[in-house]
Design a protein around this motif. Structure first.
Motif, mmCIF file in Angstrom:
data_model
loop_
_atom_site.group_PDB
_atom_site.id
_atom_site.type_symbol
_atom_site.label_atom_id
_atom_site.label_comp_id
_atom_site.label_asym_id
_atom_site.label_seq_id
_atom_site.Cartn_x
_atom_site.Cartn_y
_atom_site.Cartn_z
ATOM 1 N N LEU A 118 12.839 -58.407 14.677
ATOM 2 C CA LEU A 118 12.598 -57.519 15.803
ATOM 3 C C LEU A 118 14.012 -57.849 16.804
ATOM 4 N N ARG A 119 13.975 -59.662 16.806
ATOM 5 C CA ARG A 119 15.557 -59.527 17.493
ATOM 6 C C ARG A 119 16.518 -58.731 17.420
ATOM 7 N N LEU A 120 16.446 -58.203 15.525
ATOM 8 C CA LEU A 120 18.450 -57.720 15.255
ATOM 9 C C LEU A 120 17.569 -56.424 15.449
ATOM 10 N N ALA A 121 16.068 -55.628 15.788
ATOM 11 C CA ALA A 121 15.617 -54.581 16.123
ATOM 12 C C ALA A 121 16.102 -53.871 17.651
ATOM 13 N N LEU A 122 15.963 -55.354 18.084
ATOM 14 C CA LEU A 122 15.907 -54.530 19.632
ATOM 15 C C LEU A 122 17.081 -54.743 19.548
ATOM 16 N N ARG A 123 18.296 -54.960 19.318
ATOM 17 C CA ARG A 123 19.702 -54.636 19.542
ATOM 18 C C ARG A 123 20.419 -53.789 19.018
ATOM 19 N N THR A 124 19.954 -52.873 17.534
ATOM 20 C CA THR A 124 20.576 -52.276 16.972
ATOM 21 C C THR A 124 19.709 -50.865 16.943
ATOM 22 N N SER A 125 18.415 -50.601 17.886
ATOM 23 C CA SER A 125 18.088 -49.662 17.518
ATOM 24 C C SER A 125 17.351 -48.850 17.242
ATOM 25 N N GLN A 126 16.262 -49.781 16.934
ATOM 26 C CA GLN A 126 15.114 -49.712 14.934
ATOM 27 C C GLN A 126 14.214 -48.978 15.938
ATOM 28 N N LEU A 127 14.175 -49.763 17.112
ATOM 29 C CA LEU A 127 13.036 -49.126 17.744
ATOM 30 C C LEU A 127 12.995 -47.805 18.643
ATOM 31 N N PHE A 128 12.112 -46.933 18.240
ATOM 32 C CA PHE A 128 11.998 -45.317 19.086
ATOM 33 C C PHE A 128 10.179 -44.940 19.848
ATOM 34 N N VAL A 129 10.217 -43.969 20.721
ATOM 35 C CA VAL A 129 8.987 -43.724 20.989
ATOM 36 C C VAL A 129 8.355 -42.351 20.584
ATOM 37 N N VAL A 130 7.379 -42.534 20.433
ATOM 38 C CA VAL A 130 6.519 -41.180 20.085
ATOM 39 C C VAL A 130 5.611 -41.378 20.875
ATOM 40 N N TYR A 131 5.041 -39.542 21.192
ATOM 41 C CA TYR A 131 3.952 -39.210 22.585
ATOM 42 C C TYR A 131 2.757 -38.640 21.838
ATOM 43 N N GLN A 132 1.826 -39.532 22.507
ATOM 44 C CA GLN A 132 0.787 -38.529 22.057
ATOM 45 C C GLN A 132 0.088 -37.904 23.263
ATOM 46 N N PRO A 133 -0.449 -36.430 23.240
ATOM 47 C CA PRO A 133 -0.608 -35.990 24.146
ATOM 48 C C PRO A 133 -2.111 -36.075 24.464
#
Length: 503
Positions: A208-223
């Motif tokens: 997760l530390r690596l994910a925060l630095r390398t943009s592995q996280l993304f956002v989806v949206y529920q209506p």
């Protein structure tokens, strides 16, 4: 005439004794905790390392008991740190009273105590932990008040030479965490399953530390949908993790780890900034089409110094209307919120940003606490929505939450709606906004704008509410609201809170 040597020694003896006493006091101060009088962490570690190198009798093992007081922070917050110190002293005294002649108890810091039980045999470590749990649960009198502070205990043991001191302590700490996760006020022994969980947790934290630095996280949206019109009125931002080897990692697998290790602060900041940026982009693509954005925030984020400044910076950089943003905080976090946290939430509200209490109904919030919080939205937990139209108990709970929301001038949103019958029941009870797979799963940002002009749900003609049904529903809600009004009178709620909102 010169004094005999013995006379000189007699004259110097008081000074020697004074120096010896000073040295002893200094040694004790260095090796013992000043508050509880217990040996320090270093003393226990030294003893543990010596025990791990000795020869033990057949069947004899070395045990570590890691003790942590449950909800000790609430004692400090409600009664003050002086009272908290009294509780720690009393608890240390109780623990010492349970020890055998070969055992050592140490204060490791805060409200953590560690016991070295070097001659564990025939389950003696479990017997000792059970005795400590029982005596810890007995009330004590602090500031003329009866206070009960339970404890959770993690137990790990090994034969001499089998493990290092650091490993044994780490295993006991892992078991303690598991005990708290199972409901507190209990003991948990370290086992292979906990070892595997601990290994997974360490790996997730590292990844997760690596994910925060390398943009592995993304956002989806529920209506979030109006049950009256079927149109999208808002979205909830939900973080996802695209792991390079594991694929999409469910939030339940990494959010708790992020909370524990403090990464939730950076993670939450990234999600909040991206969600607000996306909302600003949608405003350009669909001008004149109002849309609300709900973003989950952790208590650790809110408590972080500079949270308000960061929020103001994001609002300024993205240019979004603060009233289009709603920050969601769980009911569990609200229940244990400190006065400082409530002050920060007040500042958030003063900025124009709305606040929602998420997973409402899963905890035991007092009405006074709920009344005093600057939250305008109550999100009804999906566990209660599941039973709508099939479980009378869940229907009664949802109906009561809606009545409470209306009585206190708050806006309810139902989560986890998956069946048409649930949406119909909610609408009949007066809930007008909901989200769930019946309307749409969480979607990528580019899918949101095309949804804004679509009707995602509409009651079937045969299920349309007639005026008579609506009148009956309103009358029932008035009856429930009268009941809530009496509660609010009892707790001293202002009159305006009782009549605001709701049909």
């Amino acid at each position: 005439m010169q004094k005999p040597v013995t006379a000189h020694l007699a004259d110097e003896q008081p000074e020697i004794n004074r120096l010896r006493g000073a040295v002893a006091r200094l040694q004790h101060a260095v090796t013992h905790d000043p508050l509880t009088g217990l040996p320090t962490r270093e003393v226990l570690l030294d003893k543990l390392k010596r025990e791990l190198t000795r020869c033990a009798a057949d069947g004899e093992r070395i045990a570590i008991l890691f003790i942590d007081l449950d909800n000790f922070k609430m004692v400090n917050d409600s009664l003050g740190h002086g009272s908290g110190d009294e509780v720690l002293r009393e608890m240390a005294t109780r623990v010492v009273g349970c020890l055998g002649p070969e055992d050592t108890a140490s204060r490791f810091g805060g409200d953590e105590l560690v016991i070295l039980h070097p001659c564990a045999a025939a389950g003696s470590e479990v017997a000792l932990a059970t005795q400590i749990l029982a005596i810890m649960a007995e009330p004590i009198i602090i500031c003329a008040k009866e206070v009960v502070v339970s404890a959770s205990i993690g137990v790990a043991l090994c034969a001499p030479g089998e493990k290092s001191a650091e490993q044994l302590l780490r295993e006991a700490d892992t078991a303690l965490y598991a005990a708290k996760g199972r409901g507190r006020a209990r003991l948990q022994q370290f086992n292979d399953e906990l070892y595997a969980q601990a290994e997974r947790r360490v790996q997730i934290e590292s990844d997760l530390r690596l994910a925060l630095r390398t943009s592995q996280l993304f956002v989806v949206y529920q209506p979030q949908v109006s049950l009256n019109s079927g149109r999208v009125v808002g979205v909830e931002a939900l973080v996802r993790w695209r792991h390079p080897t594991r694929g999409i990692v469910p939030p339940d697998d990494f959010i708790p780890v992020a909370e524990e290790c403090g990464l939730i602060v950076d993670l939450g900041r990234q999600v909040l900034r991206e969600s607000c940026r996306q909302l600003a982009e949608w405003a350009l693509l669909a001008p004149g089409r109002p849309l609300a954005m709900a973003v989950n925030v952790s208590p650790r984020e809110v408590e972080e110094p500079g949270f308000i400044e960061e929020l103001a910076r994001i609002l300024k950089d993205t240019g979004i209307d603060p009233t289009a943003l709603c920050l969601e905080i769980t009911e569990k976090a609200v229940t244990g919120a400190t006065a400082d946290t409530v002050r920060v939430l007040d500042q958030v509200r003063q900025m124009g940003v709305y606040l929602a209490i998420d997973d409402f109904g899963t905890q035991h919030s007092s009405l006074t606490r709920l009344r005093d919080l600057p939250a305008e939205v109550l999100k009804i937990d999906r566990d209660f929505i599941d039973g709508l139209s099939t479980e009378p108990g869940d229907t009664a709970i949802v109906s009561s939450i809606l009545s409470l929301a209306y009585a206190m001038g708050k806006h309810p949103i139902a989560e986890g709606v998956e069946k048409r019958e649930q949406a119909v029941a909610l609408l009949r009870m007066g809930c007008t906004v909901a989200q769930g797979y019946l309307f749409s799963p969480p979607v990528a940002p580019e899918q949101v704008v095309p949804m804004l002009d679509r009707i995602l749900w509409q009651p079937r003609a045969e299920r349309t509410l007639h005026a008579a049904e609506i009148a009956v529903g309103m009358q029932a809600r008035r009856g429930r609201r009268y009941f809530i009004d009496e509660f609010l009178d009892h707790i001293g709620a202002p009159m305006g809170a009782k009549s605001a909102g709701g049909p």
